[in-house]
Each structure stands twice: as C-alpha cells, then as structure tokens.
Design a protein around this motif. Sequence first.
Motif, mmCIF file in Angstrom:
data_model
loop_
_atom_site.group_PDB
_atom_site.id
_atom_site.type_symbol
_atom_site.label_atom_id
_atom_site.label_comp_id
_atom_site.label_asym_id
_atom_site.label_seq_id
_atom_site.Cartn_x
_atom_site.Cartn_y
_atom_site.Cartn_z
ATOM 1 N N LYS A 128 -16.544 -2.272 -0.156
ATOM 2 C CA LYS A 128 -16.337 -0.918 0.364
ATOM 3 C C LYS A 128 -15.312 -0.165 -0.455
ATOM 4 O O LYS A 128 -15.482 1.007 -0.770
ATOM 5 N N GLU A 129 -14.209 -0.862 -0.791
ATOM 6 C CA GLU A 129 -13.134 -0.182 -1.498
ATOM 7 C C GLU A 129 -13.508 0.184 -2.926
ATOM 8 O O GLU A 129 -13.178 1.262 -3.413
ATOM 9 N N VAL A 130 -14.172 -0.727 -3.602
ATOM 10 C CA VAL A 130 -14.357 -0.545 -5.043
ATOM 11 C C VAL A 130 -15.779 -0.150 -5.419
ATOM 12 O O VAL A 130 -15.993 0.589 -6.370
ATOM 13 N N THR A 141 -9.165 -11.525 -2.794
ATOM 14 C CA THR A 141 -10.398 -10.738 -2.926
ATOM 15 C C THR A 141 -11.635 -11.599 -3.187
ATOM 16 O O THR A 141 -12.722 -11.078 -3.414
ATOM 17 N N THR A 180 0.819 -1.213 0.000
ATOM 18 C CA THR A 180 0.000 0.000 0.000
ATOM 19 C C THR A 180 0.857 1.269 0.000
ATOM 20 O O THR A 180 0.337 2.375 -0.064
ATOM 21 N N ARG A 230 -14.649 -6.081 2.286
ATOM 22 C CA ARG A 230 -13.567 -5.126 2.064
ATOM 23 C C ARG A 230 -13.609 -4.605 0.628
ATOM 24 O O ARG A 230 -13.577 -3.410 0.370
ATOM 25 N N LYS A 231 -13.741 -5.526 -0.311
ATOM 26 C CA LYS A 231 -13.714 -5.082 -1.711
ATOM 27 C C LYS A 231 -14.955 -4.259 -2.062
ATOM 28 O O LYS A 231 -14.884 -3.290 -2.822
ATOM 29 N N SER A 266 -18.418 1.204 -3.474
ATOM 30 C CA SER A 266 -19.254 1.968 -2.550
ATOM 31 C C SER A 266 -20.309 2.795 -3.306
ATOM 32 O O SER A 266 -21.442 2.922 -2.858
ATOM 33 N N ASP A 314 -1.912 -0.205 -6.702
ATOM 34 C CA ASP A 314 -2.535 0.402 -7.889
ATOM 35 C C ASP A 314 -1.782 0.010 -9.151
ATOM 36 O O ASP A 314 -2.377 -0.304 -10.177
#
Length: 726
Positions: free
Chosen positions: A713-715, A195, A7, A710-711, A717, A34
């Motif tokens: 929320k991250e991707v 993921t 990260t 998690r994914k 939302s 990224d």
Amino acid sequence: MSQIKITDSVKYIKSVGPKRAELFEKIGIRSIKDLLFFLPTRHLDRSTTLTADKVIDHLINGYEGEVTIIGRVVDSEIIRYGKKQIFKVQMRDSTGFFECVWFQGIKFFKGRFQENEEYAIAAKPVLTKYGNLQFSHPDFDKLDSEEFSDFNNTGKIIPFYKLPKEVKGKNLGDYSLRKIISNAVENFGNQLKETLPEEIIKSNDLGGINETIQSIHFPNSLEQLGDAKKRFKFEELFYLEALLALRKFNIKGNIPGYSFKVKSRLVHNFLEKLPFELTQAQLNVLHDIRLDMESNSPMNRMLQGDVGSGKTIVALISMLITADNGYQSVIMAPTEILANQHYKTISSLLAGLNINVYLLLGGQKKSERKEILEKINSDEKSIIIGTHALFEDEVIFRKLGLVVIDEQHRFGVAQRSRLIDKSHSPDILIMTATPIPRTLTMTVYGDLDLSIIKERPGNRLPIKTYLRGEKKLPDIYKFICDKNKEGYQAYIVYPLVEDSDKLDLKSAETHFAELKETYFSDISLGIVHGKMSWKEKEEVMKGFSDKKFDVLISTTVIEVGIDIPDANIMVINDASRFGLSQLHQLRGRVGRSDKQAYCILVAEDKFVVSSNKLNFNFEYLSNAQIEKFKAAIRLSSMVKCNSGFDLSEIDLKLRGPGNIFGTEQSGLPNLQFSDLREDTEILLNAKNSAFSIIENDPTLINPAYNCIKRKLKEVYSENLKFSQIA
Ligand code: ADP
Ligand code: MG
C-alpha cells in the motif's frame, strides 16, 4: 529522544533543524524514516586506497576496478582543443604523479581544487597513451577539512550520497549530510518496522531491516555491505514478484472464466485433413492449453517458440476448441502482412469445416468494414483476424472466448488489457517468436503461465549462416542465381526504403533498380517495403509465394512471421544496423522446408571480426567503439548460434539494464538495486518466496503477512492497478 518517532519530521535529527528540513523536503525527505532510506550511491573503501605506483602495477596486471588514491595538487590548467575544453589537475603522492581530467562542469571543478592541498580521489584509473596515470571525472574530497577527520581513521568504509541538484551547495554538503545520516542511524536505526515476513528472512538467509539499514550506510566490512545490498535486491525483487503473483492469482481467483468442454469433433476433423503430424512439443503445449481451457479460471498463457516452431497450428486448434463451444476467437497480429497471411492460411486450413473467418484491417473500404463489423457483432462461432484495428471502440464482439496475440513483443500490457476488456475474461494465449531470457520471463511476463516449444517440426536442417564483407556482394549475387536454378528463392533485405543523404545506408529502391539491370537481369525481381499500402504489399507477397519473383528485395516489413517455404536464402545488408532479435527474426523467414537454407549477413569490413577476438568487456572504450564491438558481437553470435533462446541471453548481456524492462509498457516498478543480467539467483529465490505466499493466501489474510500488505500500500499502490486487488 525517546518520545520522537521515526515517522516524525526529519528536523528533530541532530544538526538538521527547520532550515535544513526545508531543503530535505525539496527532495522528498520529510520523516526520519525517509532520511534513513536515502541510501548512498557508493562507498569509499579506505582499505583499497593505493599509492600511484601500486595503481600502475594493478593496471598493468589487468585490474579493472575503481581505486582510491590520495595526493596533493601540483598544478591545474584549462586546456582548449578548438571548441572543446578540458580541465586538468596534476597531483602527486609519495610514489609518483597522476592527473585528473574533466570534460564538463569545468568552472565548477576549477573552483574546487587548490594548489598544495590534499585530496582523496576515487575513480577507475587508466594509463594514457603517454603513459600518464589518469582519472577522468573522479569523485573527490578535500582532506584537511573537518569532513575528513573520520576518513583518516583506518579501516572505514565511507558512504557517498548523491545530492540532487535542488539542494546541492545550499547549506548541505557531503560532509554535513554524512554526519546527519550518521546521527539518524545511530538514534533511530533500530526502530524500523520489518518489511519482509520473518519466514522469508530466515529461509533466504537475509539480515533484518534495521541491521540492513545500518550496514548499507555505515558497513563495518565489504561483506556486511554485500549482505545489505543483497537484502535490498531481494526485497525489491520480492515485491516485484508479489505484484506479478497478485496479478496472476487474483485474476484467476476472483473472476470465473469460461469452462470449455474439450469436445474434439472439430479438432478431430481438422487433424484428419492436416498434411502432417503434430510434433511432440506441439502436443505437449496443446495439453497445457486444454487443461487451461477446461478449467473455469481464464487461461493466461504465454507460448514461446523459436521462429518456425509451428505455433500457428497450436493457436488454430485452440480456436477450434473455442468455436466448438460456441464462442468466437480473435487473433491479433502486429502487421497487416502477417494478419493477411494468417487469414489466408487459416481460411484454407478450415475449408469445409463450416467456421467463418473474418479479417479486419485499418485500411479497408467503409462498406467492407461495416460488413465485417456486423459479422463480428453477430457471428457466434467465428474466427476473427486483425491488427491494432481490433482495439477500436466500434469493434464489438458477439461472444469472445479466446484472444490469441501473435508476436507478443510488439504489444504492451495496457494494450493487452484493452482487448481483454472487450469481453468477459476470455482465455488468453500470447505467442512470441522472440525467445525471452529467463530472467525477463520471470519478471516482465511473470504473471503468465509458460509453455515452450524447443524443437522445430519436420526434418529441418540447421540454417547455415555466414558473415561477409561488402566486396563479396557480387559472389553472393552469383550464388543466388546459381541456386535459383535449383528452385531456391531469395530475400535481400535493406535497412531503408529510399536513399537518404544523411545515412549512408543501402536502400531497397536504389538497389532494386540497380540489380535489375545488372546481376539479376536474367531472373525476376520483386520489391516490398513499408511505404506501400497493404494491398500492394499483399500482391507482391503473393507473387513471391507463387514464384512470380525469384528474388524479393525488401525492408524489414518481412521481419515477422512471413512463411514462404521455397525462399531459402536470406541476405541482410548493413546487418550491423539490426538488433539481435531482429536478425534472428529475419533469418527465421528461411529454413521452412527440408532444403538447406542460407543466411548471409553483409556488413562493412570493420564489423567482420573473428569471434575469438570479441569479449564483453567494454571498459575504457569510447561510445563509438562500444557500438562497433556490440555490432560485431551480434553478427558473430548469429554465425555461431542458431537458437533464439541462446541469442536472447546474449542480447540481454549486450543491452544496458535500462533498456531491458520497458517499464511503462509492463506496469511494473523500476528496479533500483538489481540488475537482471546478474542477479538471476536472487530473482529466482524472490520469485519462489513471493509466489508460494500469494498462491496459498491471495488476499494476504495471515497476520504474518501484514508487513507485505503495508508495504504494498505504501510503496506500490500505483502498480497494483493491474492486479485487481483492493
Ligand atoms: P511459427 O512458430 O514461426 O509461427 P509456423 O506456425 O508459421 O511457425 O510454422 C512454420 C511452418 O511449419 C509452417 O509452414 C507450418 O505449416 C509448418 N508446420 C507446423 N507444424 C508442423 C508439423 N508438425 N510438421 C511439419 N510442418 C509443420
Ligand atoms: Mg508465427
């Protein structure tokens, strides 16, 4: 390396540093992670590198894919054709000559090619009419640069990254990027968090995320690359389906809806008066609907049935159940004509049952409107019919229990939810007369339960469909006159209202005037089009229905839902202009009685092509040719095929993947890896996996599903807002 985390900033990757990190920032790449997810758009496969003679052999044998070829530049020139320019590079290898051409970016490409230098070229080859081997707008790389020291190793598959224009040419080229990503993968390509849940990876035979990232960038074989792509497709479809499942089960789980008692006194009285028996298919759907209505979670059902399959009655019975429970129903139609038709049909079917029916349209008089709004706000058991006018804020329902949306394809989710917000989670029944391909039913409408009516009621004969050139029009007019003596009425549809200078399309008005004087001087003609007010339209439709007119000239305002049983001939002019589902809708206006119905598609001769000359391979055709081919396929499919379900699959094949989704409307994420026309199998598996998880665990409490949370929320939302999950 060991203390640097995935990260952390991309600047810690070898050969990046602060300067290039700034460049990366411009295209949204901040962390090492990224960068790992900056994926190649394609790969250059050394094992398919061919010599010029082999490429020509392949082409002659019908090969249609891409090739890589290596050659030296012999010559290059800019050729001018009037205002147009072409940049052409002549090249050769040990077996022959070939050429590369560019129609755009000529300056840029001219600067890239030097005589006598060696380049690798990758593109789909063609043979020109002069027999030259040609590549247009190929990808290429100069070979003797350091960049290709790797490439010269045999057996390698090289990734290509499409550099966004923000960074192109600014101290970051294809080569350096490839090197940087290679460093990132080597040092960090084993540190990604998984993921997808382990059980899903196993049961679907997928690779883990780290393995997948390695092989999507630097695959050892095409098979490995295929596996990596499959995992990416699966994953994006899995999350798409997870979003749909969340929408579905959270709506169901969280908000209690009404639990209707299916007392059937009203329904019973109604069925007694109905002049026909319900078909088995209608009964089956009603069974689904009853279970939904009895349950205390709100109904969210889509009813798909081909045109004329008898959906309206089904909706009406659901509305009667609602009324019997003391609640209002609303039926929402896409056009005023259709709303008005529903109003009349439903009012007459309900005569004597003591249920009030109201019609709300855009163009009503103020006083009239006020009165209707008051009724909507007070009359408890009523049925309300309307158009978009029902969305407006001043429409306040007294006790809305059921929302029926007719001909769904015209409304988006956002509009749907606006109507739903007007009540405390009512039951929702969405009806569509445009059958939807299976893959779309599983995606765009994947949060809805599905009922399908396949059979049509009565002893309906299949509609006979013909495709004719325009010179056949006089014969067609004569056919209409002859059939008129047997009581047949006809529709003649045109694409435009008035003649337009720009488009040489047949207009309804010109032809109305002309036909009245000529072929149809002995029979009566009506005309209806979108520029009329709804009262005018309504009057004409009533006239046609009362047989005041034998022939109705019209635009596509009659496309949806109109039901006039004695009109059994449909002529569609400039049929090549219409989309497949539109043609099928128009055809569905006829064939509504036991008489033989006819649909005649009229088109310019170039579209009248025999179906065995058509295929779906559009490679090497110009855009104009592709459009022509597609139109010809639409028309011949109409002739061959009466089923809306089959036509919808053909339609999907004809349309590009971009057109399919209508994502702004659906609130769903765009698909980056999958093509719904091809990836049906993966979609089905992804759907089953996602739905079974979320159905059993709608809030994802099981720790094994933390990766999903998690994914999401991250991707995703942004996309969660229709799913009511925190
Ligand atoms: P759509 O599915 O296109 O909305 P409609 O509900 O308009 O179809 O029905 C088409 C026609 O078939 C209507 O005239 C309707 O009254 C008639 N119909 C519906 N159900 C039956 C049935 N079970 N038997 C005979 N005719 C029926
Ligand atoms: Mg209908």
